[in-house]
Design a protein around this motif. Structure first.
Motif, PDB file in Angstrom:
ATOM      1  N   GLY A 457      92.815 -34.859  19.297  1.00  0.00           N
ATOM      2  CA  GLY A 457      94.196 -34.575  19.215  1.00  0.00           C
ATOM      3  C   GLY A 457      94.883 -34.094  17.976  1.00  0.00           C
ATOM      4  O   GLY A 457      96.111 -33.783  17.993  1.00  0.00           O
ATOM      5  N   ASN A 458      93.975 -34.133  16.825  1.00  0.00           N
ATOM      6  CA  ASN A 458      94.464 -33.685  15.584  1.00  0.00           C
ATOM      7  C   ASN A 458      93.395 -33.250  14.711  1.00  0.00           C
ATOM      8  O   ASN A 458      91.906 -33.197  15.014  1.00  0.00           O
ATOM      9  CB  ASN A 458      95.222 -34.994  14.678  1.00  0.00           C
ATOM     10  N   PHE A 459      93.719 -32.255  13.953  1.00  0.00           N
ATOM     11  CA  PHE A 459      92.550 -31.191  13.233  1.00  0.00           C
ATOM     12  C   PHE A 459      91.581 -32.065  12.511  1.00  0.00           C
ATOM     13  O   PHE A 459      90.370 -31.583  12.828  1.00  0.00           O
ATOM     14  CB  PHE A 459      93.291 -30.233  12.307  1.00  0.00           C
ATOM     15  N   ASP A 460      91.778 -32.837  11.641  1.00  0.00           N
ATOM     16  CA  ASP A 460      91.101 -33.471  10.853  1.00  0.00           C
ATOM     17  C   ASP A 460      89.994 -34.363  11.800  1.00  0.00           C
ATOM     18  O   ASP A 460      88.645 -34.296  11.430  1.00  0.00           O
ATOM     19  CB  ASP A 460      91.605 -34.395   9.764  1.00  0.00           C
ATOM     20  N   ASP A 461      90.488 -34.973  12.811  1.00  0.00           N
ATOM     21  CA  ASP A 461      89.670 -35.930  13.506  1.00  0.00           C
ATOM     22  C   ASP A 461      88.593 -34.967  14.174  1.00  0.00           C
ATOM     23  O   ASP A 461      87.500 -35.056  14.424  1.00  0.00           O
ATOM     24  CB  ASP A 461      90.178 -36.945  14.295  1.00  0.00           C
ATOM     25  N   ASP A 462      89.224 -33.813  14.940  1.00  0.00           N
ATOM     26  CA  ASP A 462      88.365 -32.850  15.545  1.00  0.00           C
ATOM     27  C   ASP A 462      87.486 -32.202  14.674  1.00  0.00           C
ATOM     28  O   ASP A 462      86.283 -32.041  15.136  1.00  0.00           O
ATOM     29  CB  ASP A 462      89.225 -31.961  16.444  1.00  0.00           C
TER      30      ASP A 462
END
Length: 553
Positions: A457-462
């Motif tokens: 649900g967020n760029f960095d984690d994905d």
């Protein structure tokens, strides 16, 4: 219109049915959709161009965003979250080889990095613009698309290299011929893209991979034009076609390509056969490949992929009836589906199919006819639209592929799938992973693995999840002695693993070729070869040989 941040035509969708969503939720948890950045938001962040004006170059934000990235999962994450990063400073649309030469002179004059762009379907990071002070020019080849010459006697056709798959086939079929090259990206990829990434079409068993189809052509390089004449065969030193094949834009821009074509087949059929388990199925397809019966396609799905395809197919009652019938024939849990294709003149194609079905039935296969094969053919370029539908429900789909000799096929499949599960477990997530053999050879097979997992649900984690997964499965391929790419090319995503395959001497030889044609290093920098400062994974350790564990997830 073509989607700017997903796959294909924005009027086409391939919805996930409620049963399919329940299937995924049961295995990896319910997904949560995310809010995508808009195209306007993406364009608003585009800086001004650093390139001087030129008659062939467009510098508007919209065209630059649409040519900034390909179709890899990191490309999708950047586009969907509006974190695109560096975009090209301009996009050129040459209409002739003279225009391409003019653009090469322009790039040398202003020391601009130059990225060739065909259909934009790369899934290996071929199109990413390098960051830094150097301006970046993307060159679209899509206006180089005309059928220039057709030699009926020699069955050779010369095209502009930017021709899209459907347009190429339409121009050939008007004269009764086909190239027969049908990668899953067929509708949106180009002939030149197939050649410079060593593409493989779904029916390569009959028509051959692109290296068998590519007969000659012309490539414009910073060092001058390289013309490759066509011969039936030659013993005159190095085959210059091999310098162009798999070059991924590092030596220049392919403008014209001559390919070997064949008459449109009189008949074409795809049949489905089920086996009780993987071992039984693999033995049968190996014998089929080594028998060289004249088939056009063999595609074997492992147990989890077979289960997944049936779950996503809909028609719950029909699938249930099929499962009951197959269970009575000994194909229950763990059953594997084989798709067999035959194309060509009626008598040879029908004979090849009859021989193939006789062999697989002798090896325990259960033949269920053409209905599933007809459905597969109908949807073979539409199934990729599932990536769009999955994203909308909070899931991502990614793949890796390799090729190994027969003794390592099963162990490689198991190792890659296990590496994916372990990688996502580090993030507290599960992955639904499955594999098929998409191309079969007497020597071995391609091993093509798919991963479905949830969006954070967020760029960095994905992006962190993707990096962990990609690194783990790529290392598993290296450890098992597989090629880092059977059909998708190297780009930037696979470049760190190339030395394990080519060795230091091989990497140095490739670098020397690129320097010869591109002394300033302007052509698609950072792709194919690892950067000099990067460390490639070591291949000095013994090749892992995972113990057989079956095919259950």
């Amino acid at each position: 219109m073509r989607r700017w941040n997903g796959w294909g035509d924005d009027t086409i969708s391939f919805a996930l049915a409620p049963d399919a969503l329940a299937f995924l939720a049961q295995r990896i948890g319910a997904g949560q959709g995310v809010t995508d950045a808009s195209f306007a938001q993406a364009c608003a962040g585009v800086p001004g161009s650093r390139l001087p004006p030129h008659r062939l170059i467009e510098t508007g934000a919209e065209v630059r965003v649409r040519h900034a990235l390909g179709q890899s999962l990191p490309d999708w994450l950047k586009l969907r979250y509006g974190r695109i990063g560096t975009v090209p400073d301009g996009v050129a649309f040459p209409e002739s080889a003279d225009d391409v030469r003019e653009l090469l002179h322009y790039a040398r004059r202003y020391r601009a990095a130059l990225i060739p762009h065909g259909g934009g379907t790369s899934v290996a990071g071929h199109l990413t613009a390098p960051a830094g002070a150097q301006p970046v020019l993307t060159v679209s080849t899509t206006r180089l698309c005309r059928l220039q010459h057709l030699d009926r006697e020699s069955q050779l056709a010369t095209f502009g290299a930017g021709v899209f798959g459907p347009d190429l086939e339409a121009q050939l079929r008007a004269h009764g011929f086909t190239l027969g090259h049908f990668p899953q990206s067929f509708e949106y990829s180009t002939l030149g893209g197939w050649i410079v990434t060593r593409s493989s079409g779904q029916q390569s068993l009959r028509y051959g991979r692109i290296e068998q189809l590519f007969a000659g052509g012309a490539i414009e390089t910073p060092a001058g034009r390289l013309e490759i004449p066509t011969f039936p065969a030659s013993a005159a030193g190095t085959d210059l076609r091999e310098i162009v094949l798999g070059s991924e834009g590092r030596i220049g821009i392919l403008t014209d390509a001559t390919v070997r074509v064949t008459p449109v087949p009189e008949t074409e059929a795809f049949h489905a056969v089920f086996f009780a388990n993987w071992r039984q199925a693999e033995r049968a397809v190996r014998e089929l490949a080594q028998a060289k019966l004249g088939l056009s396609m063999l595609r074997l799905s492992n147990g989890v992929e077979t289960q997944t395809m049936l779950a996503l197919a809909g028609h719950k009652k029909l699938i249930g009836a099929l499962a009951a019938y197959l269970s009575l024939r000994g194909c229950g849990d763990g059953k594997c589906m084989l798709m067999i294709g035959a194309s060509g003149a009626k008598a040879p194609a029908r004979s090849a199919m009859a021989q193939a079905l006789r062999l697989v039935c002798q090896r325990g296969g259960v033949h269920i006819g053409r209905k599933m094969g007809d459905k597969w053919k109908q949807n073979r370029f539409r199934n990729v639209y599932l990536r769009n539908a999955a994203w909308e429900h909070g899931y991502v789909i990614d793949t890796v592929e390799t090729a190994v000799d027969w003794p390592r096929v099963e162990s490689t499949m198991l190792a890659v799938e296990a590496a994916a599960r372990q990688a996502l477990a580090q993030h507290g997530e599960q992955v639904h992973t499955y594999t098929h053999l998409s191309h079969l050879y007497a020597q071995g097979a391609s091993v093509y693995t798919t991963f479905v997992y949830r969006l954070a649900g967020n760029f960095d984690d994905d992006m962190a999840r993707w990096r962990t997964l990609k690194g783990a499965v790529s290392q598993a391929i290296v450890d098992c002695g597989g090629t880092i790419s059977h059909q998708h090319g190297v780009g930037s995503d696979h470049a760190p693993y190339l030395q394990a395959e080519k060795g230091a001497a091989g990497i140095a030889a490739m670098a020397a070729i690129f320097r010869h044609f591109d002394p300033q290093g302007l052509m698609n920098p950072g792709k194919l070869l690892p950067e000099p400062s990067s460390s490639s994974p070591s291949c000095s350790q013994p090749v892992a040989q995972p113990a057989s564990q079956g095919v259950a997830a």
